[in-house]
Design a protein around this motif. Structure first.
Motif, PDB file in Angstrom:
ATOM      1  N   THR A  44       0.834  -1.202   0.000  1.00 32.91           N
ATOM      2  CA  THR A  44       0.000   0.000   0.000  1.00 32.91           C
ATOM      3  C   THR A  44       0.869   1.252   0.000  1.00 32.91           C
ATOM      4  O   THR A  44       0.663   2.178  -0.793  1.00 32.91           O
ATOM      5  N   ARG A  45       1.852   1.284   0.886  1.00 32.77           N
ATOM      6  CA  ARG A  45       2.735   2.449   0.943  1.00 32.77           C
ATOM      7  C   ARG A  45       3.562   2.577  -0.333  1.00 32.77           C
ATOM      8  O   ARG A  45       3.836   3.685  -0.811  1.00 32.77           O
ATOM      9  N   ALA A  46       3.970   1.427  -0.901  1.00 32.44           N
ATOM     10  CA  ALA A  46       4.777   1.464  -2.118  1.00 32.44           C
ATOM     11  C   ALA A  46       3.972   1.999  -3.300  1.00 32.44           C
ATOM     12  O   ALA A  46       4.507   2.740  -4.136  1.00 32.44           O
ATOM     13  N   VAL A  47       2.698   1.640  -3.373  1.00 29.87           N
ATOM     14  CA  VAL A  47       1.853   2.144  -4.462  1.00 29.87           C
ATOM     15  C   VAL A  47       1.683   3.651  -4.343  1.00 29.87           C
ATOM     16  O   VAL A  47       1.773   4.393  -5.339  1.00 29.87           O
ATOM     17  N   VAL A  48       1.456   4.133  -3.117  1.00 29.85           N
ATOM     18  CA  VAL A  48       1.336   5.577  -2.904  1.00 29.85           C
ATOM     19  C   VAL A  48       2.630   6.281  -3.308  1.00 29.85           C
ATOM     20  O   VAL A  48       2.621   7.294  -4.017  1.00 29.85           O
ATOM     21  N   GLY A  49       3.768   5.735  -2.850  1.00 28.56           N
ATOM     22  CA  GLY A  49       5.054   6.340  -3.198  1.00 28.56           C
ATOM     23  C   GLY A  49       5.370   6.248  -4.681  1.00 28.56           C
ATOM     24  O   GLY A  49       5.939   7.178  -5.266  1.00 28.56           O
ATOM     25  N   SER A  50       4.984   5.127  -5.316  1.00 28.58           N
ATOM     26  CA  SER A  50       5.272   4.950  -6.740  1.00 28.58           C
ATOM     27  C   SER A  50       4.540   5.981  -7.582  1.00 28.58           C
ATOM     28  O   SER A  50       5.065   6.446  -8.597  1.00 28.58           O
ATOM     29  N   ARG A  51       3.329   6.325  -7.178  1.00 34.32           N
ATOM     30  CA  ARG A  51       2.597   7.345  -7.928  1.00 34.32           C
ATOM     31  C   ARG A  51       3.338   8.682  -7.887  1.00 34.32           C
ATOM     32  O   ARG A  51       3.389   9.414  -8.887  1.00 34.32           O
ATOM     33  N   LYS A  52       3.925   9.004  -6.734  1.00 28.78           N
ATOM     34  CA  LYS A  52       4.687  10.244  -6.621  1.00 28.78           C
ATOM     35  C   LYS A  52       5.962  10.174  -7.463  1.00 28.78           C
ATOM     36  O   LYS A  52       6.359  11.149  -8.108  1.00 28.78           O
ATOM     37  N   ILE A  53       6.602   9.011  -7.453  1.00 29.76           N
ATOM     38  CA  ILE A  53       7.814   8.832  -8.260  1.00 29.76           C
ATOM     39  C   ILE A  53       7.491   8.973  -9.747  1.00 29.76           C
ATOM     40  O   ILE A  53       8.215   9.635 -10.505  1.00 29.76           O
ATOM     41  N   LEU A  54       6.392   8.359 -10.168  1.00 33.04           N
ATOM     42  CA  LEU A  54       5.998   8.451 -11.573  1.00 33.04           C
ATOM     43  C   LEU A  54       5.666   9.881 -11.969  1.00 33.04           C
ATOM     44  O   LEU A  54       5.918  10.289 -13.110  1.00 33.04           O
ATOM     45  N   ALA A  55       5.096  10.648 -11.029  1.00 25.03           N
ATOM     46  CA  ALA A  55       4.794  12.051 -11.327  1.00 25.03           C
ATOM     47  C   ALA A  55       6.061  12.837 -11.622  1.00 25.03           C
ATOM     48  O   ALA A  55       6.081  13.710 -12.499  1.00 25.03           O
ATOM     49  N   VAL A  56       7.144  12.528 -10.896  1.00 17.71           N
ATOM     50  CA  VAL A  56       8.422  13.207 -11.145  1.00 17.71           C
ATOM     51  C   VAL A  56       9.033  12.731 -12.456  1.00 17.71           C
ATOM     52  O   VAL A  56       9.499  13.528 -13.278  1.00 17.71           O
ATOM     53  N   LEU A  57       9.008  11.416 -12.679  1.00 13.13           N
ATOM     54  CA  LEU A  57       9.617  10.868 -13.894  1.00 13.13           C
ATOM     55  C   LEU A  57       8.855  11.266 -15.154  1.00 13.13           C
ATOM     56  O   LEU A  57       9.416  11.224 -16.261  1.00 13.13           O
ATOM     57  N   ALA A  58       7.589  11.631 -15.002  1.00 10.78           N
ATOM     58  CA  ALA A  58       6.798  12.018 -16.169  1.00 10.78           C
ATOM     59  C   ALA A  58       7.079  13.447 -16.628  1.00 10.78           C
ATOM     60  O   ALA A  58       6.640  13.842 -17.705  1.00 10.78           O
TER      61      ALA A  58
END
Length: 632
Positions: free
Chosen positions: A313-327
Motif C-alpha cells: 500500500t505504501r509502495a503504491v502511494v510512493g510509486s505514484r509520486k515517483i511516476l509524477a516526477v519521472l513524467a
C-alpha cells in the motif's frame, strides 16, 4: 558487495505503479530469485518441524531411547539448522534487495531531475521532489525486502495444507479455510489505510515545500517583517500533517490489534477442535501436537501477508509520486524518462558540429571553436552570468534567457539537455567535493585511467593533494573536502573538470584561491592542455589573461572589447583604458583576509608575501614600505 550508483539507472515504464514495480523486479531478478529460494526453503523447513515432532511423539517414544528416537531427533536438528541458515542468509538478501531497489530508484529520480532543468519545479512543489527521494524510494524498496518471506510463506501454506488434509479432513479444512478468512478481514482495512497514507504523504510534501520556501526567503521575510505570517502558515500545515498522521495511526493500530487477536482466536479454535478429535480417537497425540505446531507456524505467514499488504500500500502511494516526477519532460526532449528516444543521437534533436561557433546573442560574445577565451568584467558576477549561460544555466538574477545562446545554427534550448551536459561542462567558482575515493571524485565519467588522472592533477598543479589524502588516488576524500585547503579543493575541482574532456569547457575563476606562482603554472599548463578545444575562462588575473588566446571585456552585459591581453593593455582607446582599469584593480585588491601570522586565509592558498610579489611584479610601483604594509 554491490557497488552503487549503478552505471545506468535504466528507462522505467511510466504507465502505472504495478509496471514500475515489475520493471524494478526484473532489474534485480537474480538477487530477488536468490532471496525467494532461501525464503521458500526456510519456510518449508520451519513447517516441517511440527510434522517431525509429531512423528517422534507417535513412534519414537514408544520404545524409549531407541535408534528411531535418535534418528528423529537428528532429523529435527538438521531441519532446524537448515531453517537457521536460510533465515540468516535470507535476511541478508532481503536487506540487499531493499537497498538495491531504494537506492536505484533514488538514483533514477536524481538522474532524471538533473535533465529536466527547472521544468520539474514548475510542475511539482520542491517538497514533493525531495520527499520522493528521501521517503518514497525507501517505501518502494520495502516491497522487494518482504517479497521472499511472502512467497516462502505462501509455498509453506500450500505444503502444510496438503499434509493436514491427508491427516484429518476436519482440521485440514479448518486451517486452510480459516486463515484466508482472517486475511480477508484484515484486507478490508487496506483501502482506508492507503487513502489516509496518501493524504498524509500529500500534506507532508506541502509542509516540506513550505519549509524550504521559508528558509530560502528568510532574509527577505525578516526585511519586510513577514516572519510571523509564514511561521503561522507553517504551524497550520504542520497541524494538518499531525491530523493526517493521527488518522493513519488509528487505522494502523486497528490493523495491528486484529493481527494479534484474529490469529490467536484461530489457534485456539484449532487446539480445541484437535483436542476433541484426539479424545474421540480420530487422531493421535502426536498428530494433535503437529496440528498445533502447524497452526502456530501458519500465524507467521499470516503476519507476513498482512505486513506485505501494508508495505505494498505504501509502495503504491510512493510509486505514484515517483511516476509524477519521472513524467516531467526532460529539457529539450519530447517526453519524460520513459521516452529517452528524444535523447541526443536519435534524431529528435538537432545535431551540432563541435567546430561551430558558440554565440551568446544577449551579450554579443562569440566563442570560436578551438580557442581559449577569457572573459573579464569589472563585475565578476556579470562575466560569470555570461559564461554560465553558455552551458545552459541561468541564475535567478540573470535577465537574459538561455535561449539567447546559439551553437552554430541551433539554439541551446533546442538541444536535449543531456546532450548539452555531455558536451558543454561548466565548472563554477565554488568547488563542491563529496565523500569518496579521490580517483572516483576526479573521474566523474568513469573513463580515465591512472595516467590521465595524474596528467589532470599535473595541469591543475594539484600533485600535492596526493600527499594530503592518505592513500593517494585510492584514498578517501572527507565530506566537502574539509581535509584539504581552499586552494587544494579548487585545484581538485579544476582537474575534475579537465577529465571530462568536454568539447566546450567553461571555467569560472579557476585560480582565485591559489598563489601567484601556482596560478602562473596552471595558466600555462591549462592553455597547453586545452589547445585546439574550445575553452572559456572567467578571470581578471593578468597571469591567466596573458596566457590565453584572446580576451573579451564585458561591460553592462555586452562585449565592448576583444583582443590579446597585451594588445588591450597597450591600447589607447576607451575600451583599452577600461580593460586596464579592471585588470589593475584586480591586482591591487587582495583576495585574502588575514588569518594569522604566516598562515593562509580561510579558503585560499594565497599568503601576504605572495600578494606583495604580485603587486611588485605587475604594477612596478610598489615600494619596500608598501610590501611591509601588505605583510602586516
Amino acid at each position: 558487495m554491490r557497488t552503487l550508483p549503478l552505471p545506468d539507472p535504466g528507462t522505467p515504464p511510466l504507465g502505472s505503479p504495478r509496471a514500475l514495480l515489475a520493471w524494478q523486479a526484473r532489474r534485480q531478478l537474480p538477487l530477488l530469485l536468490g532471496a525467494v529460494t532461501l525464503g521458500v526453503v526456510g519456510n518449508l523447513a520451519a513447517a516441517g518441524m511440527p510434522y517431525l515432532l509429531g512423528r517422534i511423539i507417535d513412534g519414537g517414544l514408544a520404545a524409549g531411547l531407541s535408534a528411531e528416537l535418535w534418528a528423529g531427533c537428528g532429523a529435527l536438528a538438521a531441519v532446524g539448522l537448515v531453517q537457521v541458515v536460510c533465515t540468516m542468509w535470507g535476511h541478508r538478501l532481503d536487506v540487499e534487495n531493499w537497498l538495491r531497489a531504494a537506492f536505484a530508484t533514488s538514483q533514477l529520480v536524481g538522474h532524471h531531475i538533473t535533465r529536466t532543468g527547472d521544468a520539474v519545479t514548475a510542475e511539482l512543489p520542491t517538497g514533493e521532489v525531495v520527499s520522493t527521494v528521501a521517503s518514497d524510494a525507501l517505501r518502494l524498496g520495502e516491497v522487494y525486502a518482504i517479497a521472499a518471506r511472502f512467497v516462502g510463506g505462501l509455498v509453506a501454506y500450500v505444503a502444510v495444507g496438503v499434509v493436514l488434509l491427508r491427516t484429518s479432513l476436519v482440521l485440514g479444512l479448518l486451517v486452510l479455510l480459516g486463515l484466508p478468512v482472517v486475511v480477508g478481514v484484515l484486507a478490508f482495512l487496506v483501502k482506508p489505510l492507503q487513502r489516509r497514507q496518501a493524504a498524509q504523504r500529500e500534506a507532508a510534501g506541502r509542509l516540506t515545500t513550505l519549509g524550504a520556501d521559508t528558509v530560502s526567503g528568510l532574509r527577505i521575510l525578516r526585511g519586510i517583517g513577514g516572519e510571523d505570517v509564514f511561521a503561522g502558515r507553517y504551524r497550520a500545515q504542520s497541524q494538518r500533517v499531525r491530523t493526517a498522521g493521527v488518522d493513519v495511526a488509528q487505522t494502523q493500530s486497528l490493523l495491528d490489534a486484529l493481527q494479534t487477536l484474529l490469529p490467536g482466536l484461530f489457534v485456539a479454535a484449532v487446539v480445541w477442535t484437535g483436542a476433541r478429535l484426539a479424545i474421540a480417537g480420530d487422531i493421535t497425540a502426536g498428530q494433535l501436537v503437529a496440528f498445533y505446531g502447524f497452526a502456530a507456524f501458519l500465524t507467521q505467514p499470516l503476519w507476513t501477508a498482512t505486513e506485505a499488504m501494508r508495505v505494498l500500500t505504501r509502495a503504491v502511494v510512493g510509486s505514484r509520486k515517483i511516476l509524477a516526477v519521472l513524467a516531467v519532460p526532460e529539457a529539450g526532449g519530447a517526453a519524460g524518462t520513459g521516452a529517452r528516444e528524444a535523447a541526443a543521437g536519435s534524431g529528435a534533436t538537432p545535431a551540432v558540429d563541435a567546430r561551430a561557433e558558440l554565440v551568446d546573442e544577449a551579450s554579443g560574445l562569440v566563442v570560436r571553436p578551438g580557442e581559449v577565451l577569457a572573459l573579464v568584467s569589472a563585475d565578476p558576477d556579470e562575466s560569470a552570468r555570461v559564461a554560465t549561460r553558455l552551458g545552459r544555466f541561468a541564475g535567478p538574477d540573470d535577465d537574459a534567457p538561455t535561449g539567447s545562446v546559439r551553437w552554430g545554427r541551433t539554439l541551446l534550448d533546442e538541444l536535449h539537455l543531456r546532450e548539452v551536459r555531455d558536451r558543454i561542462v561548466v565548472a563554477e567558482s565554488t568547488p563542491h567535493l563529496f565523500t569518496g575515493v579521490l580517483a572516483e571524485e576526479l573521474d566523474v565519467r568513469g573513463t580515465a585511467d591512472e595516467a590521465a588522472l595524474l596528467r589532470a592533477l599535473h595541469v591543475a598543479d594539484a600533485a600535492d593533494v596526493l600527499d594530503s589524502v592518505p592513500g593517494g588516488l585510492g584514498g578517501q576524500v572527507e565530506e566537502k573536502g574539509r581535509s584539504l585547503s581552499g586552494g587544494q579543493r579548487q585545484r581538485v575541482a579544476l582537474a575534475r573538470a579537465l577529465l571530462t574532456e568536454a568539447e566546450v569547457l567553461v571555467l569560472v575563476e579557476p585560480t582565485s584561491a591559489v598563489d601567484a606562482h601556482t596560478e602562473a603554472r596552471i595558466a600555462a599548463r591549462l592553455v597547453e592542455a586545452r589547445r585546439g578545444r574550445t575553452t572559456v575562462v572567467v578571470t581578471a588575473s593578468p597571469l591567466v589573461l596573458d596566457a590565453v588566446d584572446e580576451v573579451a571585456l564585458v561591460s553592462a552585459g555586452r562585449v565592448v572589447a576583444r583582443g590579446a591581453h597585451r594588445a588591450l593593455m597597450d591600447g589607447t582607446d576607451a575600451a583599452a583604458r577600461a580593460y586596464r582599469e579592471v585588470v589593475s584593480r584586480s591586482t591591487a585588491e587582495p583576495t585574502w583576509a588575514p588569518a594569522g601570522p604566516g598562515t593562509a586565509a580561510e579558503g585560499t592558498d594565497r599568503r601576504p608575501d605572495d600578494l606583495a610579489e604580485v603587486l611588485g611584479e605587475t604594477l612596478h610601483e610598489t615600494t619596500e614600505d608598501d610590501r611591509e604594509a601588505a605583510r602586516r
